[in-house]
Design a protein around this motif. Structure first.
Motif, mmCIF file in Angstrom:
data_model
loop_
_atom_site.group_PDB
_atom_site.id
_atom_site.type_symbol
_atom_site.label_atom_id
_atom_site.label_comp_id
_atom_site.label_asym_id
_atom_site.label_seq_id
_atom_site.Cartn_x
_atom_site.Cartn_y
_atom_site.Cartn_z
ATOM 1 N N ASP A 1 0.678 -1.298 -0.107
ATOM 2 C CA ASP A 1 0.032 -0.054 0.092
ATOM 3 C C ASP A 1 0.878 1.316 -0.044
ATOM 4 O O ASP A 1 0.336 2.291 0.581
ATOM 5 N N ASN A 2 2.359 1.239 -0.195
ATOM 6 C CA ASN A 2 3.054 2.199 -0.266
ATOM 7 C C ASN A 2 3.768 2.300 -1.789
ATOM 8 O O ASN A 2 4.361 1.391 -1.998
ATOM 9 N N ALA A 3 3.737 3.391 -2.329
ATOM 10 C CA ALA A 3 4.427 3.608 -3.585
ATOM 11 C C ALA A 3 6.045 3.748 -3.216
ATOM 12 O O ALA A 3 6.263 4.570 -2.148
ATOM 13 N N PRO A 4 7.005 3.660 -4.149
ATOM 14 C CA PRO A 4 8.362 3.634 -3.768
ATOM 15 C C PRO A 4 8.597 5.452 -3.591
ATOM 16 O O PRO A 4 8.002 6.279 -4.287
ATOM 17 N N ALA B 1 15.545 5.117 -4.335
ATOM 18 C CA ALA B 1 14.325 5.118 -3.780
ATOM 19 C C ALA B 1 14.258 4.172 -2.719
ATOM 20 O O ALA B 1 14.855 3.125 -2.598
ATOM 21 N N VAL B 2 13.230 4.320 -2.006
ATOM 22 C CA VAL B 2 12.799 3.532 -0.735
ATOM 23 C C VAL B 2 11.663 3.397 -0.915
ATOM 24 O O VAL B 2 10.581 3.937 -1.531
ATOM 25 N N ASP B 3 10.852 2.039 -0.122
ATOM 26 C CA ASP B 3 9.558 1.668 -0.189
ATOM 27 C C ASP B 3 8.994 1.509 1.167
ATOM 28 O O ASP B 3 9.947 0.615 1.831
ATOM 29 N N ALA B 4 8.263 2.040 1.891
ATOM 30 C CA ALA B 4 7.860 1.845 3.227
ATOM 31 C C ALA B 4 7.479 0.555 3.736
ATOM 32 O O ALA B 4 7.167 0.051 4.625
ATOM 33 N N ASP B 5 6.975 -0.311 2.377
ATOM 34 C CA ASP B 5 6.710 -1.550 2.779
ATOM 35 C C ASP B 5 7.735 -2.571 3.123
ATOM 36 O O ASP B 5 8.760 -2.212 3.125
#
Length: 821
Positions: free
Chosen positions: A560-563, A595-599
């Motif tokens: 549910d989180n975009a990069p 980039a990072v992803d909160a998932d």
């Protein structure tokens, strides 16, 4: 002379008989044995010599012998060892008929000196006879005008066995017209009757075939059958009717044959031949009784044909039928009960003066349950009664006064083990042979609240996807209570506890009746990953008892989180500006997109793709690292301004993506600037050396701290394993990555962009995180230390950064999960 000798012999015999009678009058039945019938010849009944206290030598010296009082010798004496042996197979039914008691008396005579003893051998019945009907087939006639409810007495099955082995029940094959009913006479005889339950119609069915089965109570049970054929006839719809259905008479056993004991009378409302009646003994009457009694066909006088013996049977049941001469013949039935009078044959009676009331399971020893009394209609020794009861029960009999007893508790009761007791009372008189009677009383045990609710599991593990809608059921816990009634009714509730400073009651609520746990709102994996719920089960007893269970709720990550792009920075605008020299060759590193992803897990794996470009033949983007490099050398014809749109996608389902636009300016003379930069970099070696030294010191300190932390975790794991609690979780090769890290160090030196990250504590907590970035495009090597604030945005960004790093990154992880108590 001969006459005198004969007189002397007669005198000696008289004197011997006188001595025998005197000695015998002083003795009584001193030995009693019990054997089952049908024992083989040579079976040992008992050792008379041993039981009388005689030595083996005295058997022959004193001329030990036995004599039968019945006239027939069923037993023999082994003169070598004094054992009483069966000399002929004994059939109890032949010997004693259906008498409740069957005893063979013996005389034991010992000479030198002369002694007499009485030995009684009781023959017990075995189930060696099946119920037998008088005839295998039975034909009945029934008029089609027969009313519903009409009864047809049937021949009862005869079973020579007695007691539990005697006839117990009947069964009739299933049919639409007749049902079976069994009538119990006062003497305990079971008489089968078929009752019409549906009107007969000869035109539809003229014959009915039934099968009557008699079953005894033996183990295994025996049975016998009789085929019953009912013929439906027409006309003559009035059957003879007796003045009484049952005649009860008493007859002394010494009544002479030919004595009239009863006159029975029947009336037929029909006229003419249909009203003429003749009396006969019914088919229900056993053949053995038909030889003892007879009836005059015209007058209905019932007489004794042969002498009756009380010891053979104390009651007789005679079925008499009155049959008219109509077509078809109809008949009526009555029963004559003949009671034979005798002396001293009454068994003790048990009377419940006060019926047993339910007893609480916590009742103290000595609590009164019921009052009992016994009596015997006989007198003298035969009227002395002893009352006993079943052993191995928490009750006992306490005598109160003459022939009265109180049933009281004797030990602790437990309803959960024995909710009720079937207590058999046994009264025995002192007669010879003794008579006894039995009665069963039931004692119910009342429940008290002595058992707490017990959960099916002490610890539950529940997994729930994040973003699930509020009101979703998380789990259902169940508890059981061994008590009954209100003591077993359970109410579920949640114990007060906090998760991350928030009461657990704000997360979930529980159905008090069935233990179903529901969510109060939607959960976010990035904010909370696990919490614990303690459920209390409490019964309605007084005082109430309770127990609890722990429910671990694990939140499962969803994509549910975009990069989020962290480099190059676009905070000043939507486009990031980069420079490169026109003299750059193929493979030149222009920039690197990070980039990072909160998932977490697979949802945080990132892939980079060049979506749009001014000249797609000039640049390429590395799928995994995000490095932007030249595919060929820059030519003079290339546009000095190049715009790249780079798309970053994660590996989740559904896929989340974001884009970043990079403006690249190709300049002339940048090569010299880069050369100047290299010179300046050489001049600043000392400054860079200091930074490197600081990094080495930091890495060394962190390494020591990591070793200590790992050792501490191992010690806690060993201690916690004793308490059955989970301590350590390591990331496996499956690619799943738990975001709860206590310590993470990442070092990347690939390419001109260099950075090192030191993450400490839970990514969701107020831990510290430091990062340094050194850009080759800047004039100096800059070291930037960043400390995140209490907000979770930057923390979440760093939490998933390592998922997108290349394999050359070095990572050390240690995680500890503490079970919330």
């Amino acid at each position: 002379m001969r006459t005198q000798i004969q007189r002397r012999v007669v005198c000696w015999r008289a004197l011997w008989l006188l001595c025998f009678s005197v000695v015998w009058s002083a003795t009584d039945a001193q030995l009693r044995y019990t054997i089952p019938e049908e024992l083989k010849e040579g079976s040992v009944v008992g050792n008379i010599a041993k039981d009388l206290g005689l030595d083996v030598s005295e058997i022959s010296n004193r001329k030990l012998r036995i004599a039968s009082e019945s006239g027939k010798q069923y037993f023999s004496l082994n003169l070598r060892n004094g054992e009483l042996l069966v000399s002929e197979v004994i059939d109890r039914e032949t010997l004693c008929g259906q008498s409740a008691s069957c005893v063979l008396p013996l005389q034991v005579i010992i000479e030198d000196p002369l002694q007499f003893y009485r030995v009684e051998v009781e023959i017990q019945d075995i189930n060696d006879n099946s119920p037998v009907f008088q005839s295998d087939t039975k034909n009945l006639d029934a008029s089609e005008t027969t009313l519903i409810g009409a009864r047809f007495p049937l021949e009862p099955a005869q079973d020579p066995d007695v007691g539990s082995n005697a006839l117990r029940k009947y069964a009739l094959n299933k049919n639409d017209y007749f049902v079976l009913q069994v009538k119990n006479d006062k003497d305990g005889t079971k008489v089968p009757e078929i009752v019409l339950q549906k009107a007969l119609d000869r035109e539809k069915q003229s014959l009915h075939h039934l099968i009557l089965t008699g079953i005894d109570g033996g183990d295994p049970a025996r049975s016998g059958t009789s085929q019953i054929t009912i013929k439906v006839l027409d006309v003559n719809d009035n059957a003879p009717v007796f003045e009484q259905d049952l005649y009860e008479i008493k007859v002394k056993e010494n009544s002479t044959p030919g004595t009239i004991i009863q006159i029975v009378t029947a009336i037929d409302e029909d006229d003419g031949v249909n009203g003429e009646i003749e009396y006969l003994l019914g088919s229900v009457t056993p053949e053995t009784q038909k030889g003892l009694f007879s009836i005059d066909s015209d007058s209905g006088e019932l007489t004794i044909s042969k002498s009756i013996d009380y010891e053979m049977s104390n009651t007789y049941k005679i079925d008499i039928r009155a049959r008219d001469k109509g077509v078809p013949v109809t008949e009526g039935h009555c029963t004559v009960h003949v009671k034979v009078l005798d002396i001293n044959d009454n068994a003790p009676e048990i009377t419940i003066a006060s019926s047993p009331k339910p007893v609480r399971e916590d009742a103290p020893a000595g609590t009164m349950v019921a009052l009992l009394n016994v009596k015997d209609l006989d007198s003298g020794v035969n009227g002395n009664v002893t009352l006993g009861m079943t052993r191995d029960t928490p009750f006992k009999l306490k005598p109160t006064f003459s022939n009265h007893y109180a049933l009281v508790t004797d030990s602790r009761l437990d309803r959960e083990t024995f909710p009720r007791y079937e207590i058999e009372l046994k009264a025995t008189d002192s007669g010879s042979p003794p008579l006894e009677s039995k009665k069963i009383i039931t004692v119910e045990i009342l429940d008290v609240n002595d058992n707490p609710p017990v959960f099916s599991e002490r610890v539950y593990s529940v997994y729930m996807k994040e973003n699930s809608s509020p009101g979703s059921i998380l789990a259902s816990v169940t508890a059981s209570d061994l008590d009954t009634g209100e003591n077993a009714k359970i109410v579920y509730s949640l114990l007060d506890s906090n998760t991350q400073g928030v009461p657990v009651s704000s997360y979930v609520y529980i159905n008090a009746e069935n233990g179903s746990i529901f969510s109060m709102h939607s959960f976010d994996y990035e904010k909370i990953k696990i919490f614990h719920v303690i459920v209390l089960a409490k019964d309605h007893g007084s005082p109430s008892l309770s127990s609890n269970a722990t429910v671990h709720v694990f939140i499962l990550d969803q994509n549910d989180n975009a990069p989020a792009v962290i480099y190059p920075s676009t905070s000043m605008g939507s486009v990031s500006h980069q420079r490169m020299p026109r003299a750059a060759k193929a493979g030149h590193l222009v920039t690197k997109v990070t980039a990072v992803d909160a998932d977490s897990g697979h949802n945080a794996w990132l892939f980079y793709r060049l979506a749009e470009a001014t000249d797609a033949s000039l640049f390429s983007v590395n799928l995994h690292t995000g490095e932007v490099r030249t595919k060929r050398a820059v030519s003079e014809h290339d546009d000095p301004s190049q715009r790249l749109t780079i798309e970053i996608k994660d590996n989740g389902e559904p896929i989340q993506c974001t884009t970043v636009t990079v403006e690249i300016l190709i300049e002339e003379g940048t090569q010299e600037a880069i050369s100047d930069y290299n010179i300046k970099t050489t001049e600043n070696n000392k400054k860079s050396g200091k930074i490197t030294l600081y990094l080495i010191i930091s890495l060394g300190t962190v390494s020591v701290f990591s070793v200590l932390t790992l050792f501490t975790l191992i010690v806690k794991c060993v201690r916690s394993s004793i308490r059955n609690s989970s301590c350590c979780i390591r990331r496996t090769d499956s690619g799943y990555k738990n975001p709860n890290r206590n310590l993470q160090i990442q070092l990347n030196t690939d390419g001109p962009i260099k950075y090192v990250e030191v993450l400490g504590g839970d990514m969701m907590s107020q831990s510290q995180s430091f990062g340094s970035y050194l850009s080759p495009m800047s004039e100096f090597s800059d070291l930037t230390l960043i400390k995140p604030s209490s907000t979770g945005n930057f923390t979440d960004t760093l939490n998933t950064l390592d998922a997108s790093l290349p394999d050359s990154a070095w990572t050390f992880e240690s995680q500890q999960v503490r079970e919330q108590q």
